[in-house]
Structures are given as structure tokens and as C-alpha cells.
Design a protein around this motif. Sequence first.
Motif, PDB file in Angstrom:
ATOM      1  N   UNK A  61       0.845  -1.199   0.000  1.00 45.91           N
ATOM      2  CA  UNK A  61       0.000   0.000   0.000  1.00 45.91           C
ATOM      3  C   UNK A  61       0.879   1.247   0.000  1.00 45.91           C
ATOM      4  N   UNK A  62       1.885   1.249   0.872  1.00 44.51           N
ATOM      5  CA  UNK A  62       2.800   2.381   0.978  1.00 44.51           C
ATOM      6  C   UNK A  62       3.521   2.625  -0.349  1.00 44.51           C
ATOM      7  N   UNK A  63       4.070   1.585  -0.915  1.00 52.27           N
ATOM      8  CA  UNK A  63       4.827   1.691  -2.174  1.00 52.27           C
ATOM      9  C   UNK A  63       3.938   2.233  -3.291  1.00 52.27           C
ATOM     10  N   UNK A  64       2.723   1.744  -3.383  1.00 52.53           N
ATOM     11  CA  UNK A  64       1.821   2.174  -4.450  1.00 52.53           C
ATOM     12  C   UNK A  64       1.369   3.615  -4.244  1.00 52.53           C
ATOM     13  N   UNK A  65       1.103   4.005  -3.004  1.00 56.77           N
ATOM     14  CA  UNK A  65       0.738   5.396  -2.744  1.00 56.77           C
ATOM     15  C   UNK A  65       1.863   6.335  -3.186  1.00 56.77           C
ATOM     16  N   UNK A  66       3.092   5.936  -2.902  1.00 57.23           N
ATOM     17  CA  UNK A  66       4.251   6.762  -3.299  1.00 57.23           C
ATOM     18  C   UNK A  66       4.373   6.826  -4.830  1.00 57.23           C
ATOM     19  N   UNK A  67       4.204   5.669  -5.483  1.00 57.44           N
ATOM     20  CA  UNK A  67       4.292   5.633  -6.945  1.00 57.44           C
ATOM     21  C   UNK A  67       3.204   6.484  -7.590  1.00 57.44           C
ATOM     22  N   UNK A  68       2.022   6.504  -6.984  1.00 55.83           N
ATOM     23  CA  UNK A  68       0.911   7.291  -7.515  1.00 55.83           C
ATOM     24  C   UNK A  68       1.027   8.772  -7.150  1.00 55.83           C
ATOM     25  N   UNK A  69       1.959   9.088  -6.259  1.00 52.59           N
ATOM     26  CA  UNK A  69       2.188  10.478  -5.879  1.00 52.59           C
ATOM     27  C   UNK A  69       1.160  11.056  -4.930  1.00 52.59           C
ATOM     28  N   UNK A  70       0.412  10.188  -4.232  1.00 53.35           N
ATOM     29  CA  UNK A  70      -0.617  10.710  -3.331  1.00 53.35           C
ATOM     30  C   UNK A  70      -0.182  10.739  -1.871  1.00 53.35           C
ATOM     31  N   UNK A  71       0.942  10.153  -1.538  1.00 53.48           N
ATOM     32  CA  UNK A  71       1.413  10.157  -0.157  1.00 53.48           C
ATOM     33  C   UNK A  71       2.029   8.831   0.215  1.00 53.48           C
ATOM     34  N   UNK A  72       1.762   8.394   1.442  1.00 54.59           N
ATOM     35  CA  UNK A  72       2.312   7.122   1.912  1.00 54.59           C
ATOM     36  C   UNK A  72       1.461   6.582   3.046  1.00 54.59           C
ATOM     37  N   UNK A  73       1.669   5.295   3.367  1.00 56.37           N
ATOM     38  CA  UNK A  73       0.918   4.647   4.439  1.00 56.37           C
ATOM     39  C   UNK A  73       1.743   4.700   5.713  1.00 56.37           C
ATOM     40  N   UNK A  74       1.179   5.305   6.753  1.00 57.72           N
ATOM     41  CA  UNK A  74       1.883   5.396   8.038  1.00 57.72           C
ATOM     42  C   UNK A  74       1.883   4.068   8.775  1.00 57.72           C
ATOM     43  N   UNK A  75       0.811   3.280   8.640  1.00 58.00           N
ATOM     44  CA  UNK A  75       0.778   1.970   9.270  1.00 58.00           C
ATOM     45  C   UNK A  75      -0.532   1.680   9.967  1.00 58.00           C
ATOM     46  N   UNK A  76      -0.605   0.471  10.519  1.00 55.45           N
ATOM     47  CA  UNK A  76      -1.762  -0.012  11.261  1.00 55.45           C
ATOM     48  C   UNK A  76      -1.355  -0.082  12.725  1.00 55.45           C
ATOM     49  N   UNK A  77      -2.106   0.590  13.583  1.00 52.99           N
ATOM     50  CA  UNK A  77      -1.734   0.727  14.983  1.00 52.99           C
ATOM     51  C   UNK A  77      -2.801   0.138  15.889  1.00 52.99           C
ATOM     52  N   UNK A  78      -2.354  -0.441  17.003  1.00 54.87           N
ATOM     53  CA  UNK A  78      -3.272  -0.918  18.034  1.00 54.87           C
ATOM     54  C   UNK A  78      -3.132   0.028  19.219  1.00 54.87           C
ATOM     55  N   UNK A  79      -4.260   0.436  19.788  1.00 56.70           N
ATOM     56  CA  UNK A  79      -4.243   1.363  20.913  1.00 56.70           C
ATOM     57  C   UNK A  79      -3.808   0.657  22.177  1.00 56.70           C
ATOM     58  N   UNK A  80      -2.843   1.235  22.863  1.00 53.42           N
ATOM     59  CA  UNK A  80      -2.365   0.647  24.116  1.00 53.42           C
ATOM     60  C   UNK A  80      -3.118   1.267  25.277  1.00 53.42           C
ATOM     61  N   UNK A  81      -3.392   0.471  26.280  1.00 55.75           N
ATOM     62  CA  UNK A  81      -4.076   0.956  27.452  1.00 55.75           C
ATOM     63  C   UNK A  81      -5.571   1.066  27.266  1.00 55.75           C
ATOM     64  N   UNK A  82      -6.097   0.586  26.160  1.00 58.72           N
ATOM     65  CA  UNK A  82      -7.534   0.668  25.885  1.00 58.72           C
ATOM     66  C   UNK A  82      -8.145  -0.724  25.789  1.00 58.72           C
ATOM     67  N   UNK A  83      -7.563  -1.675  26.458  1.00 54.58           N
ATOM     68  CA  UNK A  83      -8.095  -3.028  26.373  1.00 54.58           C
ATOM     69  C   UNK A  83      -7.659  -3.727  25.102  1.00 54.58           C
ATOM     70  N   UNK A  84      -6.845  -3.074  24.305  1.00 53.56           N
ATOM     71  CA  UNK A  84      -6.291  -3.702  23.113  1.00 53.56           C
ATOM     72  C   UNK A  84      -7.216  -3.795  21.939  1.00 53.56           C
ATOM     73  N   UNK A  85      -8.373  -3.132  21.992  1.00 55.53           N
ATOM     74  CA  UNK A  85      -9.305  -3.325  20.890  1.00 55.53           C
ATOM     75  C   UNK A  85      -9.350  -2.156  19.915  1.00 55.53           C
ATOM     76  N   UNK A  86      -8.649  -1.073  20.182  1.00 58.01           N
ATOM     77  CA  UNK A  86      -8.646   0.069  19.270  1.00 58.01           C
ATOM     78  C   UNK A  86      -7.629  -0.136  18.148  1.00 58.01           C
ATOM     79  N   UNK A  87      -8.091  -0.036  16.932  1.00 55.12           N
ATOM     80  CA  UNK A  87      -7.213  -0.172  15.772  1.00 55.12           C
ATOM     81  C   UNK A  87      -7.320   1.099  14.943  1.00 55.12           C
ATOM     82  N   UNK A  88      -6.172   1.606  14.532  1.00 58.20           N
ATOM     83  CA  UNK A  88      -6.124   2.805  13.700  1.00 58.20           C
ATOM     84  C   UNK A  88      -5.241   2.527  12.491  1.00 58.20           C
ATOM     85  N   UNK A  89      -5.754   2.856  11.325  1.00 57.81           N
ATOM     86  CA  UNK A  89      -5.026   2.698  10.074  1.00 57.81           C
ATOM     87  C   UNK A  89      -4.822   4.103   9.525  1.00 57.81           C
ATOM     88  N   UNK A  90      -3.556   4.511   9.402  1.00 59.43           N
ATOM     89  CA  UNK A  90      -3.262   5.908   9.083  1.00 59.43           C
ATOM     90  C   UNK A  90      -2.574   6.071   7.730  1.00 59.43           C
TER      91      UNK A  90
END
Length: 193
Positions: A85-114
Amino acid sequence: MTNPQDLLQRMGNLPGPRAMTLLAEVRTESTLPFHNVTAPNWSNPGPFGAAHEWYCSMTWDQITQLQTFLKTPVAPTQTLPEALIDQTMRELGIGFYLGTFIGQGQGGSEIRMLFAYTPNMDVEEICKVWAALLQNPTPEQKPASDALTGLRQMWNAASNNSESGLMLLSEVDVDGKLADPTLFPFASIDKPR
């Protein structure tokens, strides 16, 4: 108010109370719980204009499935989905993928894709590029399109889904962007002129 020592003295020749000063320990637990981690080897963050977040809550089974998905290389290049995803975003010139994150201290169920977007394109232009990638990818883009589709499907299967665009406030032209009635129709109510 009467001091307890005074009350004891009024009662006569009674011994003083057997007491001593107790030093209380105060714990505020005011630290932010986080782990220092290194960026994945595919990640090379750079400057960007805006961030886009997919947020959701997942069960532990869903989190395990998501992690397995993220750690499974995609054929034919054996590249991880986030890296594709990151590589393709860069090739398309729209940006990049920061990653998929799990929230700590929140019971482990929060997921953020940035996602991070270039400041050189309008949102509408970026959306057109995404649509072309998802609806009509080239053969080289197909693995990244499939990875993005899989990530979005996992987001859709989760609960408490939300999606937001984030702009760094110190860098935003508030009058030019946030007060545009075509983008923010309630601006005339929120910020009367």
C-alpha cells in the motif's frame, strides 16, 4: 473546632494519644503508557499535508486475523500488505501509508489505520486516484489494490467504525480551507463573519 489534644487535656490527667505523623504516598500514574518501537523496514515517513484515519474496535480474534494478514507476504513479490500500500501510494504520488496501529491501554481493541497525503493534491484528486486503483488497477498495482481491499474489509467487519481526515492545525489555512462553504457548509453558523 476543638483540637483533639485540647479535649484530652480537659479530661484530666489522661495520657496523650499514641499517634504519629503518617506520611501519605501519593501516586498519580500520570505517565503516558507507550512502548518505543522502531518503524517497520518498509516505512520511510516524510513530510505530508494531511492524514486520513480509519478507526475501529476489534475483538481479539479479529486482531489476530488482522495481524496475520499484515504479516503474510503477498505474491508475487512477497511484500507485506502495508508495504505494498505504501509503495503504491508513493508511486501514484498521493502520499504514503503510516501503518496499522493498536491502541495501548484501551483493552487492546482500538485499531487505527493511518494514511498520509501529499500537500500537492486536492482531496478530490486523491479520491480519483484511489478509485482508479480500486476499480481498475494495472497488473502491477493489483496486489496493492487487493491488500487495500483486504484491509478495508477487515475494517468493515469491525465495530465502532469511523473515518476522518486530519490536518495539522498549525499548517492549515483556516479561512481558505475550513471556512470554505462547499467543504464545510456549517462554517457560516460556526464562524459568522
